[in-house]
Design a protein around this motif. Structure first.
Motif, PDB file in Angstrom:
ATOM      1  N   LYS A 163       0.833  -1.209   0.000  1.00 20.21           N
ATOM      2  CA  LYS A 163       0.000   0.000   0.000  1.00 20.21           C
ATOM      3  C   LYS A 163       0.865   1.255   0.000  1.00 20.21           C
ATOM      4  N   THR A 164       1.969   1.242   0.779  1.00 22.21           N
ATOM      5  CA  THR A 164       2.869   2.408   0.847  1.00 22.21           C
ATOM      6  C   THR A 164       3.525   2.661  -0.501  1.00 22.21           C
ATOM      7  N   ASP A 196       1.055   4.241  -2.855  1.00 20.63           N
ATOM      8  CA  ASP A 196       0.814   5.656  -2.522  1.00 20.63           C
ATOM      9  C   ASP A 196       1.940   6.536  -3.047  1.00 20.63           C
ATOM     10  N   ASN A 197       3.190   6.053  -2.942  1.00 21.26           N
ATOM     11  CA  ASN A 197       4.328   6.826  -3.461  1.00 21.26           C
ATOM     12  C   ASN A 197       4.206   7.026  -4.973  1.00 21.26           C
ATOM     13  N   THR A 198       3.723   6.012  -5.666  1.00 17.68           N
ATOM     14  CA  THR A 198       3.567   6.125  -7.122  1.00 17.68           C
ATOM     15  C   THR A 198       2.431   7.068  -7.480  1.00 17.68           C
ATOM     16  N   LEU A 199       1.352   7.027  -6.724  1.00 17.60           N
ATOM     17  CA  LEU A 199       0.167   7.829  -7.042  1.00 17.60           C
ATOM     18  C   LEU A 199       0.406   9.325  -6.879  1.00 17.60           C
ATOM     19  N   ARG A 200       1.397   9.723  -6.079  1.00 10.55           N
ATOM     20  CA  ARG A 200       1.676  11.153  -5.919  1.00 10.55           C
ATOM     21  C   ARG A 200       2.047  11.793  -7.258  1.00 10.55           C
ATOM     22  N   ALA A 230      -1.276  12.867  -9.209  1.00 11.30           N
ATOM     23  CA  ALA A 230      -2.322  13.657  -8.553  1.00 11.30           C
ATOM     24  C   ALA A 230      -2.874  14.742  -9.497  1.00 11.30           C
ATOM     25  N   ASN A 250      -7.519   3.078  -3.914  1.00 15.60           N
ATOM     26  CA  ASN A 250      -6.441   2.203  -3.415  1.00 15.60           C
ATOM     27  C   ASN A 250      -7.041   1.320  -2.315  1.00 15.60           C
TER      28      ASN A 250
END
Length: 621
Positions: free
Chosen positions: A473-474, A477-481, A484, A496
């Motif tokens: 999950k972490t 999240d780093n990829t989704l930044r 944005a 997610n």
């Protein structure tokens, strides 16, 4: 003379042991009666004297049967002697007391016998082990029973009295056989039969019976239910054993020391015929004399197992195993097991014939092995040489691709950086549009070079992965930044749904590359620049299954089969410069290098697509 006449009966009475203390009173009564006869005048007509004579006569008759009658006769003779000596002339009436005394003694003897028999019967019935009862031959009803018999069947004594025998003995065949044998004067009858208890339970009994007085049958019983149950179980086991023995493919016999066959199973009977108590050498060999030496005889002599082989005239060979055995009566027997080994013997003979040929073949094989060893050495040298050439070509290919990428990236880098500034300064709209096309192509060429180099690097056999436990999950999240701003511009909703704590073993950089390519691919195929992208993950045994689902244009079955092919684009109408078509191919290389699988699913066109891949799961610390 009178003394001689009475000498025999007196001796009989004396031998009858009338001197016992209980019997002295009777002898005293006798003496008193004789003394009274001497004193009374006239004795033949005195009623008191008669009473003194009749009472002892009745007593001895009741107590002593024949001996009592003899005693009463002696007393009567004594009375006659006394009366005859004192009455002149003789009156025939003096004989009446004598006759009455003998008659009363006889009657008392009969009554006493019947009474004692009844008492003896009662005592015998009560003491009878296992139970006893009386039957009426006329109507087959129970006259009387003792307590043991009633309790044996679960009844009270009064419940069985006058009860029809068929109520507790419902087996008509056994009853008829019993009554047919229990005839007057026939003696004891013994049968085994079944009685029905009050609780409905069947009880096996041994029934002893005898007919008395032509109308009453006295019976005594002993319960043998446990014996019969054990016998039934034993017979069942015996039948089961014989059934097992009959199913054996080998013959089984029991033999005595005299060579007679006491038992033979089906295999023996089918092979040699029914022995019918014959001797083994007669039945099996058709001989009149035992074998010399007799192997079976050694079993009885040594009391130890023996084994041998013998050939039958039918061409078969048998392997015999013999064991000492003891019969139920202690007699020694021999248990013999014979196995048909004809095929084995024939196979052994055939093997002996093949052995020589096999040795010759082995020698030929040794020669061929030597020649093959030389050929293998030559092939090994040739393979090493070809492998070195292939490795050299692969190294040259990797070096060429690396150099080509470097040579292409070097002139493209300033072009990519300068084209936006050139476009901003250009005022001519037509020329500006042409410059934008040039800039777009330059950017596409740079991306194509980067993807090609990345794919080449993933195809290399020498790439090493930096594997470590990563929180899925972490990392997502780093990829989704990085997306944005893009998601807001194109109205893309991303969910997610990966559960916290889901850990995989992966290379951090390459895992991010997989997410980047899959998300970019999903965004590219959304219709109208809006839609939803959902990412899920679930652990299944030793792997984590990750899915990236979009609401885009979907794929057909043919497109699903080619989705991971190099330079393939799912939308045939988009053969523009948006993407080189290597994203899913790179994802497949990365996932496979991690030891996982990747595949695509879609319900059809306009129904979205899902890319699914697996990674090694790691237990949370």
């Amino acid at each position: 003379m009178a003394s001689r006449t009475t000498e025999g009966p007196l001796r009989f009475l004396q031998e009858g042991d009338l001197r016992e203390p209980g019997k002295v009173l009777v002898a005293g009564a006798f003496g008193t009666a004789i003394l009274a006869a001497l004193l009374v005048e006239p004795p033949g007509t005195n009623l008191i004297l008669w009473a003194l004579l009749f009472v002892p006569a009745i007593a001895v008759g009741y107590l002593y049967r024949e001996k009592g009658i003899v005693a009463a006769t002696v007393l009567g003779i004594a009375y006659l002697g006394v009366t005859a000596g004192r009455a002149y002339p003789l009156n025939p009436s003096i004989f009446l007391p004598f006759v009455a005394m003998v008659a009363l003694a006889s009657l008392a003897s009969t009554v006493g016998y019947s009474t004692r028999e009844l008492i003896h019967y009662r005592e015998t019935m009560e003491r009878a082990p296992g139970g006893a009862f009386l039957l009426s031959r006329e109507d087959g009803t129970i006259v009387d029973v003792n307590r043991d018999f009633a309790e044996l069947l679960g009844y009270a004594r009064r419940d069985l009295q006058n009860l029809p025998l068929s109520k507790i003995w419902p087996y008509a065949d056994d009853r008829e056989r019993f009554f047919a044998q229990a005839q007057p004067g026939a003696g004891n009858v013994v049968i085994e039969t079944r009685f029905l208890g009050r609780d409905g339970r069947i009880r096996w009994l041994v029934l002893w019976g005898r007919c008395l007085e032509d109308v009453v049958v006295t019976c005594r019983v002993s319960e043998i239910t446990r014996y019969k149950e054990a016998e039934s179980a034993l017979n069942a086991e015996r039948r089961r054993l014989f059934s097992i023995l009959d199913t054996l493919p080998a013959y089984v016999t029991l033999q005595g020391e005299d060579h007679t066959i006491r038992f033979a199973n089906r295999a023996f009977r089918e092979t040699f015929g029914d022995p019918e108590g014959g001797r083994c050498y007669e039945v099996q060999r058709g001989s009149r004399r035992p074998c010399n030496p007799c192997k079976g005889g050694m079993v009885f002599t040594l009391r130890s197992p023996q084994q041998w082989e013998w050939d039958h005239t039918n061409g078969k060979t048998y392997e015999v195993h013999a064991y000492p055995f003891t019969d139920t009566d202690g007699a020694p027997l021999m248990l013999q097991l014979g196995i048909d080994i004809t095929q084995r013997v024939q196979a052994e003979e055939a093997l002996k014939g093949f052995a020589g040929n096999l040795q010759a073949k082995n020698r030929e094989l040794e020669m061929l092995r030597s020649q093959l060893s030389v050929v293998n050495q030559e092939l090994d040298a040739l393979v090493r040489e070809r492998t070195a050439d292939v490795e050299k070509l692969l190294a040259q290919k990797d070096e060429f691709i690396s150099q080509l990428g470097h040579d292409l990236k070097t002139p493209l880098t300033p072009l990519v950086a300068l084209m936006p500034r050139v476009i901003e300064r250009e005022q001519n709209p037509d020329l500006r549009r042409l410059l934008e096309i040039v800039g777009h192509n330059v950017t596409y060429m740079k991306e194509l070079v980067q993807k090609t180099l990345q794919l080449a690097r993933m195809n290399s056999l020498y790439i090493e992965l930096d594997l470590e436990p990563l929180d899925l999950k972490t990392e997502l999240d780093n990829t989704l930044r990085n997306y944005a701003v893009l998601f807001k511009t194109k109205a893309v909703a991303l969910n997610n749904n990966i559960p916290p704590g889901t850990t995989v073993r992966a290379d951090r950089v390459l895992l991010g590359e997989v997410f980047n390519n899959l998300i970019a691919n999903a965004v590219k195929y959304l219709e109208g620049e809006k839609g939803t992208i959902t990412i899920d993950a679930a652990r299944e045994q030793e792997v984590v299954v990750v899915s990236v689902r979009d609401t885009g244009i979907g794929m057909t079955r043919e497109q699903l089969e080619k989705a991971f092919a190099e330079f393939y684009k799912a939308d045939a109408s988009r053969h523009d410069l948006d993407s080189p078509g290597l994203g899913l191919t790179i994802c497949r290389r990365i996932v496979e290098r991690h030891g996982g699988r990747i595949w695509a699913e879609s319900a059809g066109e306009r129904r979205g697509s899902t890319i699914i891949f697996t990674l090694e799961a790691v237990d949370a610390a």
